[in-house]
Design an enzyme around this catalytic site. Structure first.
Site, mmCIF file in Angstrom:
data_model
loop_
_atom_site.group_PDB
_atom_site.id
_atom_site.type_symbol
_atom_site.label_atom_id
_atom_site.label_comp_id
_atom_site.label_asym_id
_atom_site.label_seq_id
_atom_site.Cartn_x
_atom_site.Cartn_y
_atom_site.Cartn_z
ATOM 1 N N SER A 43 36.464 37.536 40.370
ATOM 2 C CA SER A 43 36.131 36.344 39.585
ATOM 3 C C SER A 43 36.941 35.176 40.114
ATOM 4 O O SER A 43 38.062 35.354 40.622
ATOM 5 C CB SER A 43 36.466 36.557 38.106
ATOM 6 N N TYR B 182 42.918 38.729 31.909
ATOM 7 C CA TYR B 182 41.687 38.825 32.695
ATOM 8 C C TYR B 182 41.906 38.277 34.098
ATOM 9 O O TYR B 182 41.514 38.892 35.102
ATOM 10 C CB TYR B 182 40.555 38.071 32.002
#
Length: 243
Positions: free
Chosen positions: A138, A151
């Site tokens: 990501s 995250y």
């Protein structure tokens, strides 16, 4: 690189990015193994695919489940040439709010789950001196923000892992490794956020520029279809309109 008849394993294939990747690779002629905990959605997806496929009940947070799942794949196809690590969770939280169980789950799925799957494909890829491992990371692994600490850390780990894997595996075993780093994608990942303060502060809007899961599937298709002499190391993709 011709991808027709190559065996591809896609984790997290029951929804979102994983589902789009599975459909794209199957349409290109790959034999696909659809791995997820949601067997009902996997079977619905399998019905939509034209090429040979199988569904695999796999929880990437459980080592035994991963071993058994890959064992079933070996029995059916006898080889694996492409692994797409797409399974992931994104329960954003502020550190001060101490959502420890969610933090640990994020590392368990996004990092340890990726490692479990890599471990299962490496013996065969080393022997055949061929293979391609695609890790769906990501942009959050590079561009950190408040509420995204855990995250972001999990995806930064996947990016660093991918880089080091190439150093070890490409020269000796001809194994290609790619980290794909999407920006915001229109999926249900944000539905898992339970930190009310994050939800109130972030003001997620349907008008926010977003990628579609199919955009990420196109990226996977691009990297695996390159000549065998080409390794796309990293690919960052953002929606137009976001810096």
């Amino acid at each position: 690189m011709q991808v027709k008849d190559k065996v591809a394993v896609i984790t997290g294939a029951s929804s979102g990015i994983g589902r789009a990747i599975a459909k794209k690779l199957s349409a290109a002629g790959c034999k696909v193994a659809l791995a997820s905990r949601n067997m009902e959605k996997l079977m619905e997806l399998q019905d939509e695919l034209e090429n040979e496929s199988m569904v695999v009940d796999m929880d990437v947070s459980n080592s035994e489940s991963v071993r058994e799942g890959f064992g079933d794949i070996w029995k059916k196809f006898g080889e694996i040439e492409i692994l797409v690590n797409s399974a992931g969770v994104m329960p954003l939280t502020y550190m001060k709010n101490r959502h420890l169980d969610e933090w640990l789950e994020t590392i368990e799925v996004n990092v340890k789950g990726t490692l479990r799957c890599i471990s299962e494909v490496l013996p065969a890829m080393k022997t055949q001196k061929n293979g391609h491992i695609i890790n769906i990371a990501s942009v959050d692994g590079k561009e950190l923000y408040e509420g995204g600490a855990i995250y972001g850390a999990s995806k930064a780990a996947v990016i660093a892992l991918s880089r080091a894997m190439r150093m070890e595996l490409s020269p000796e075993f001809n194994i290609r490794v790619t980290a794909i780093e999407p920006g915001t994608v229109r999926t249900h990942l944000r539905d898992s956020i339970t930190d009310k303060e994050v939800l109130d502060d972030k003001n997620y809007s349907e008008d926010e520029p977003m990628l579609s899961p199919e955009n990420i599937a196109d990226a996977v298709m691009y990297v695996i279809s390159q000549p065998a002499s080409v390794n796309v190391n990293e690919l960052m993709i953002k929606p137009t309109g976001k810096s």
